[in-house]
Design a protein around this motif. Sequence first.
Motif, PDB file in Angstrom:
ATOM      1  N   LYS A 142       2.576 -11.170   6.653  1.00  0.00           N
ATOM      2  CA  LYS A 142       1.224 -11.375   6.134  1.00  0.00           C
ATOM      3  C   LYS A 142       0.288 -11.865   7.240  1.00  0.00           C
ATOM      4  CE  LYS A 142      -1.289 -14.431   2.954  1.00  0.00           C
ATOM      5  NZ  LYS A 142      -1.156 -15.468   1.925  1.00  0.00           N
ATOM      6  N   LEU A 143       0.752 -12.875   7.984  1.00  0.00           N
ATOM      7  CA  LEU A 143      -0.080 -13.433   9.045  1.00  0.00           C
ATOM      8  C   LEU A 143      -0.283 -12.425  10.182  1.00  0.00           C
ATOM      9  CD1 LEU A 143       1.346 -17.052   9.164  1.00  0.00           C
ATOM     10  CD2 LEU A 143      -0.849 -16.330   8.241  1.00  0.00           C
ATOM     11  N   GLN A 144       0.780 -11.658  10.497  1.00  0.00           N
ATOM     12  CA  GLN A 144       0.650 -10.650  11.550  1.00  0.00           C
ATOM     13  C   GLN A 144      -0.417  -9.628  11.188  1.00  0.00           C
ATOM     14  OE1 GLN A 144       2.551 -10.450  14.650  1.00  0.00           O
ATOM     15  NE2 GLN A 144       0.803  -9.109  15.008  1.00  0.00           N
ATOM     16  N   LYS A 145      -0.395  -9.216   9.919  1.00  0.00           N
ATOM     17  CA  LYS A 145      -1.392  -8.250   9.459  1.00  0.00           C
ATOM     18  C   LYS A 145      -2.795  -8.838   9.551  1.00  0.00           C
ATOM     19  CE  LYS A 145      -2.412  -5.163   5.562  1.00  0.00           C
ATOM     20  NZ  LYS A 145      -1.966  -4.698   4.232  1.00  0.00           N
ATOM     21  N   ARG A 146      -2.898 -10.122   9.263  1.00  0.00           N
ATOM     22  CA  ARG A 146      -4.217 -10.762   9.306  1.00  0.00           C
ATOM     23  C   ARG A 146      -4.720 -10.924  10.741  1.00  0.00           C
ATOM     24  NH1 ARG A 146      -5.452 -15.226   4.817  1.00  0.00           N
ATOM     25  NH2 ARG A 146      -4.964 -14.021   2.978  1.00  0.00           N
ATOM     26  N   VAL A 147      -3.836 -11.370  11.648  1.00  0.00           N
ATOM     27  CA  VAL A 147      -4.306 -11.672  12.996  1.00  0.00           C
ATOM     28  C   VAL A 147      -4.617 -10.411  13.795  1.00  0.00           C
ATOM     29  CG1 VAL A 147      -3.079 -13.863  13.073  1.00  0.00           C
ATOM     30  CG2 VAL A 147      -1.961 -11.804  13.965  1.00  0.00           C
ATOM     31  N   GLU A 148      -4.034  -9.276  13.397  1.00  0.00           N
ATOM     32  CA  GLU A 148      -4.298  -8.037  14.128  1.00  0.00           C
ATOM     33  C   GLU A 148      -5.745  -7.589  13.986  1.00  0.00           C
ATOM     34  OE1 GLU A 148      -1.355  -5.319  12.750  1.00  0.00           O
ATOM     35  OE2 GLU A 148       0.204  -6.093  14.095  1.00  0.00           O
ATOM     36  N   GLN A 149      -6.446  -8.085  12.973  1.00  0.00           N
ATOM     37  CA  GLN A 149      -7.858  -7.744  12.840  1.00  0.00           C
ATOM     38  C   GLN A 149      -8.697  -8.502  13.862  1.00  0.00           C
ATOM     39  OE1 GLN A 149      -9.780  -9.285   9.204  1.00  0.00           O
ATOM     40  NE2 GLN A 149      -7.948 -10.518   8.888  1.00  0.00           N
ATOM     41  N   TYR A 150      -8.135  -9.552  14.455  1.00  0.00           N
ATOM     42  CA  TYR A 150      -8.839 -10.291  15.504  1.00  0.00           C
ATOM     43  C   TYR A 150      -8.493  -9.772  16.886  1.00  0.00           C
ATOM     44  CZ  TYR A 150      -9.054 -13.539  11.556  1.00  0.00           C
ATOM     45  OH  TYR A 150      -9.228 -14.095  10.325  1.00  0.00           O
ATOM     46  N   SER A 151      -7.220  -9.402  17.088  1.00  0.00           N
ATOM     47  CA  SER A 151      -6.780  -8.906  18.395  1.00  0.00           C
ATOM     48  C   SER A 151      -5.499  -8.101  18.219  1.00  0.00           C
ATOM     49  CB  SER A 151      -6.528 -10.075  19.362  1.00  0.00           C
ATOM     50  OG  SER A 151      -5.897  -9.623  20.544  1.00  0.00           O
ATOM     51  N   THR A 152      -5.450  -6.937  18.853  1.00  0.00           N
ATOM     52  CA  THR A 152      -4.248  -6.100  18.766  1.00  0.00           C
ATOM     53  C   THR A 152      -3.082  -6.709  19.537  1.00  0.00           C
ATOM     54  OG1 THR A 152      -5.033  -4.807  20.661  1.00  0.00           O
ATOM     55  CG2 THR A 152      -5.559  -3.974  18.468  1.00  0.00           C
ATOM     56  N   GLU A 153      -3.365  -7.688  20.410  1.00  0.00           N
ATOM     57  CA  GLU A 153      -2.319  -8.332  21.199  1.00  0.00           C
ATOM     58  C   GLU A 153      -1.834  -9.629  20.562  1.00  0.00           C
ATOM     59  OE1 GLU A 153      -3.791  -8.850  25.119  1.00  0.00           O
ATOM     60  OE2 GLU A 153      -4.061  -6.723  25.504  1.00  0.00           O
ATOM     61  N   ALA A 154      -2.335  -9.930  19.366  1.00  0.00           N
ATOM     62  CA  ALA A 154      -1.925 -11.159  18.682  1.00  0.00           C
ATOM     63  C   ALA A 154      -0.465 -11.064  18.261  1.00  0.00           C
ATOM     64  CB  ALA A 154      -2.805 -11.390  17.464  1.00  0.00           C
ATOM     65  N   VAL A 155       0.237 -12.193  18.338  1.00  0.00           N
ATOM     66  CA  VAL A 155       1.651 -12.223  17.954  1.00  0.00           C
ATOM     67  C   VAL A 155       1.894 -13.390  17.001  1.00  0.00           C
ATOM     68  CG1 VAL A 155       2.524 -11.124  20.034  1.00  0.00           C
ATOM     69  CG2 VAL A 155       2.246 -13.587  20.012  1.00  0.00           C
TER      70      VAL A 155
END
Length: 600
Positions: free
Chosen positions: A56-69
Amino acid sequence: LVGIGFIDLYGIDGKGKGSASDIKLGLDLAGGVSITYQVVGDEEPDATDMSDTIGKLQKRVEQYSTEAVVYQEGADRINIEIPGVSDANMILQELGKPGALYFIAETSDDGVRNYNYASALDANGVEVGEWVLTKTLEELQADGSIKLVGTDVKDAQAKGYRDDYGNQNIVVELLMTDEGTVKFAEATKRAFSRGESLGIYYDGQFVSVPRVSAVIANGSAIIEGQTTFEEAENLASTIRIGGLKLELEELHSKVVGAQLGVEAIETSLKAGAIGFVIVVVFMVAVYYVAGLASALALALYVVLVVLLLNGFGMTLTLSGVAGIILSIGMAVDANVIIFARIREEIAEGAGVLNAIKTGFDKALSAIVDGNITTLIAAAVLLMLGPGTVKGFAQTLALGIALSMFTALVVTRLLLSAFYGLGFKDAKWYGTAKTHKTVDFLSKKNVFFIVSLALIVAGFVVMGVNKATTGDTLNYSLEFKGGTATTVTFNESRTLEQINAEVLPHVEKIAGGAVQIQTVQNSNEVIFKSSTLSVEQREALDKMFMEQFGVGESMITSETISSTISDEMKSDTIMAVAVAIVFMLIYIRIRVIFDLVLVVW
């Protein structure tokens, strides 16, 4: 040296791959947000819930940066790293919220449609479209159009079955909670009587808008229409992660502006270059030709460090840069020992070539022992130390290994090469001066008394500090917890100006006493306070921007909870104790080994 230096500058493919610019940077250098969450509650969370939460969090943070982990730490913690973002407080506010999934009725009680299908033609003339809301979520909540939320769903699974005609059907099976069963029965009864759909809305968009074909009173339903099992699994996963009951609390967050990260890199490179030049000048001035050989070996050491940072895929942090700069000085430490030995041999009448060979042989054990004990400390820090020092431990270990190679192999080859080129006279290497022997052992009582006095003085000062401040040591934020906000003002301010003009505004927002720390030769000021909420951090940033004209990228903050600070303190004490024990064990083994050799 030239070849590796070229790769460091331009890479191996002409596009910068493998170059210094290709090194992965930590958030403190690249800028961004780092957050550590912990699941609220005494019981250990279910592994499936943790996995779904990470998804869930990965899906959310990818809208901020494609390099988010997003990754799990331990049984109940989740770490998030989002590089290159600017509106950090907004991210902190949005992440970790359960119940972001909504079941929305097609129309409200007054007959107003809540969502429509908007279609259009793309560039190829193909009709494309999506379901869109006609109201805000707040409006839908107020008029009762939101019938269920994510926490009303107990489970969602993709299923496949064959009908009476042998056709393969792929569906998503929903199972509601007890409370959700009652809500779902009412929602399906209403939608079925009107011939309407019940839209499933998650994170800003509809994920499914199924038509209700029956009243469902038992809390179990299926969603048809999926063409592949993967499509059904994705929908089921979205519904599951939108219905998690895990509540997350923020343990540690760090916000770094991209501009400050760039400045950190520039100042670190400047510090490294200055340190390198000073060491080279010193070595050449003191050790002549041997110093020149060590300078060339040191240059090779620097370009190898850059190459291997890429080769091992290390993430370079600010503390890692400190480890590299420190190891630049350590890289020539072995050369100093070797060159001193060479000069001693020349002073005793040995030829230069024999002096070089003997000098390396005699210095070998001291160099190996010194580097191994430091490697032990680095290894312990890497395994047991707090996260903030792991980057330092990594680069320090890499630097030690490379320094042994450049000192024992590269410098020796270069000295032999210079000798072969004609530098055979002892004047090019220097001769050890005769020093008066000091009988240290006869003065051992003096040294014991001085050492004991310093130890006692240390404990006395710790006691005084405990009585006046409540802490035996002057702990930093990592060990005390709280929020540190670093602000780079547009102009230099004295401590008196900060106390008079800035501090009252900060204390008003922080709701308590605030400590101030200025950074020498810069416009940076660090404000340390008790732990601030996201709303307080936003208010603080807004105040600095509006009243003092500070750019948003020039404000960074770090929040550490008491849980994290206590763990850092205990981890640090453990790391120091273990490192000391292992180093003492190694030294003891080496002493016994040398005694055995002497007796033999």
